[in-house]
Design a protein around this motif. Structure first.
Motif, short mmCIF file in Angstrom:
data_model
loop_
_atom_site.label_atom_id
_atom_site.label_comp_id
_atom_site.label_asym_id
_atom_site.label_seq_id
_atom_site.Cartn_x
_atom_site.Cartn_y
_atom_site.Cartn_z
N UNK A 1 2.87 -20.31 -30.68
CA UNK A 1 3.40 -19.05 -31.27
C UNK A 1 4.93 -19.13 -31.08
N UNK A 2 5.32 -19.55 -29.94
CA UNK A 2 6.94 -19.59 -30.05
C UNK A 2 7.41 -20.59 -30.93
N UNK A 3 6.96 -21.67 -30.89
CA UNK A 3 7.21 -22.85 -31.95
C UNK A 3 7.22 -22.22 -33.24
N UNK A 4 6.13 -21.66 -33.65
CA UNK A 4 6.01 -21.06 -35.14
C UNK A 4 7.20 -20.23 -35.33
N UNK A 5 7.40 -19.24 -34.40
CA UNK A 5 8.40 -18.37 -34.52
C UNK A 5 10.01 -18.97 -34.52
N UNK A 6 10.22 -19.89 -33.62
CA UNK A 6 11.43 -20.58 -33.62
C UNK A 6 11.52 -21.36 -34.95
N UNK A 7 10.58 -21.98 -35.39
CA UNK A 7 10.60 -22.75 -36.64
C UNK A 7 11.15 -21.66 -37.96
N UNK A 8 10.30 -20.71 -37.73
CA UNK A 8 10.78 -19.76 -39.04
C UNK A 8 12.02 -19.18 -38.81
N UNK A 9 12.56 -18.77 -37.53
CA UNK A 9 13.76 -18.34 -37.46
C UNK A 9 14.76 -19.50 -37.76
N UNK A 10 14.55 -20.71 -37.15
CA UNK A 10 15.40 -21.82 -37.55
C UNK A 10 15.34 -22.03 -38.94
N UNK A 11 14.40 -21.86 -39.54
CA UNK A 11 14.32 -22.15 -41.17
C UNK A 11 15.29 -21.14 -41.75
N UNK A 12 15.30 -19.88 -41.42
CA UNK A 12 15.76 -19.02 -41.88
C UNK A 12 17.48 -19.08 -41.51
N UNK A 13 17.97 -19.41 -40.41
CA UNK A 13 19.20 -19.58 -39.90
C UNK A 13 19.75 -20.95 -40.53
N UNK A 14 19.14 -21.91 -40.59
CA UNK A 14 19.67 -23.11 -41.10
C UNK A 14 19.57 -23.02 -42.78
N UNK A 15 18.61 -22.30 -43.12
CA UNK A 15 18.36 -22.40 -44.49
C UNK A 15 17.69 -23.46 -45.26
N UNK A 16 17.11 -24.44 -44.28
CA UNK A 16 16.14 -25.29 -44.97
C UNK A 16 14.72 -25.29 -44.54
N UNK A 17 13.83 -25.77 -45.10
CA UNK A 17 12.25 -25.46 -44.91
C UNK A 17 12.11 -26.77 -43.79
N UNK A 18 11.37 -26.21 -42.69
CA UNK A 18 10.99 -27.20 -41.67
C UNK A 18 9.60 -27.22 -41.85
N UNK A 19 9.29 -27.37 -43.19
CA UNK A 19 7.73 -27.75 -43.39
C UNK A 19 7.08 -29.08 -42.96
N UNK A 20 8.15 -29.83 -42.85
CA UNK A 20 7.75 -31.28 -42.09
C UNK A 20 7.24 -31.00 -40.83
N UNK A 21 6.18 -31.68 -40.68
CA UNK A 21 5.43 -31.47 -39.40
C UNK A 21 5.96 -32.15 -38.24
N UNK A 22 6.79 -33.20 -38.45
CA UNK A 22 7.32 -34.14 -37.29
C UNK A 22 8.58 -33.58 -36.97
#
Length: 175
Positions: free
Chosen positions: A135-156
């Motif tokens: 859950x924290x990972x999902x939230x962190x990825x979503x937040x990081x994606x919003x901050x960085x502006x790129x999609x972190x859709x790649x699983x690796x």
């Protein structure tokens, strides 16, 4: 003749004819007593003595038997008391053994329940940590994606970012 003789007779001295008749009568009385009465009296006396002595002997025998029975009773009573004390001691020892067995089983059961509880806590903690990481990972990825502006859709990429973030949190919590 007796009248004349009576008047001249000395009252202190007895008449000799009366003495002879009295002596013969006394001798006859003694003979009858010794011949017939005394043997019967002796027989009755001996029977009475035998009855009394026999009664005394029977009483002594009964007393001796009563004393013997009393001693047997006392010996049996002492034996019964000893046996009762032994049975009580055995019962106490058995009760103590049963008590120790019950306590040992209770300790084993308690230890087993505690161990099972600890295992369950570890398993639940592991599950909760895994769920929180996800859950924290999902939230962190979503937040990081919003901050960085790129999609972190790649699983690796997402897994690497989540691991770095969680390691950073763990190192911050360890300080």
């Amino acid at each position: 003749m007796f009248l004349a003789a009576e008047g001249s007779h000395n009252p202190i001295l007895p008449i000799w004819q009366e003495l002879v008749v009295g002596t013969i009568a006394f001798a006859l009385l003694v003979f009858v007593l010794l011949k017939f009465v005394m043997p019967r009296m002796e027989t009755m006396y001996q029977a009475r003595v035998d009855a009394i002595e026999g009664g005394l002997k029977r009483a002594e025998a009964a007393q001796a038997e009563a004393n013997q029975l009393l001693e047997q009773y006392r010996a049996q009573l002492a034996e019964v008391r000893t046996e009762a004390a032994r049975i009580r001691d055995d019962a106490r020892a058995d009760a103590e053994g049963i008590r120790q067995d019950i306590l040992a089983k209770a300790r084993e059961e308690s230890d087993r329940i505690i161990a099972a509880g600890k295992e369950q806590l570890v398993a639940e903690r592991t599950t909760i940590v895994r769920e929180l990481r996800t859950e924290v990972g999902t939230l962190a990825v979503d937040l990081a994606g919003k901050i960085v502006g790129e999609s972190l859709a790649d699983e690796a990429r997402r897994a690497g970012t989540v691991d770095r973030f969680l390691n950073g949190l763990e190192s911050a919590g360890a300080r």
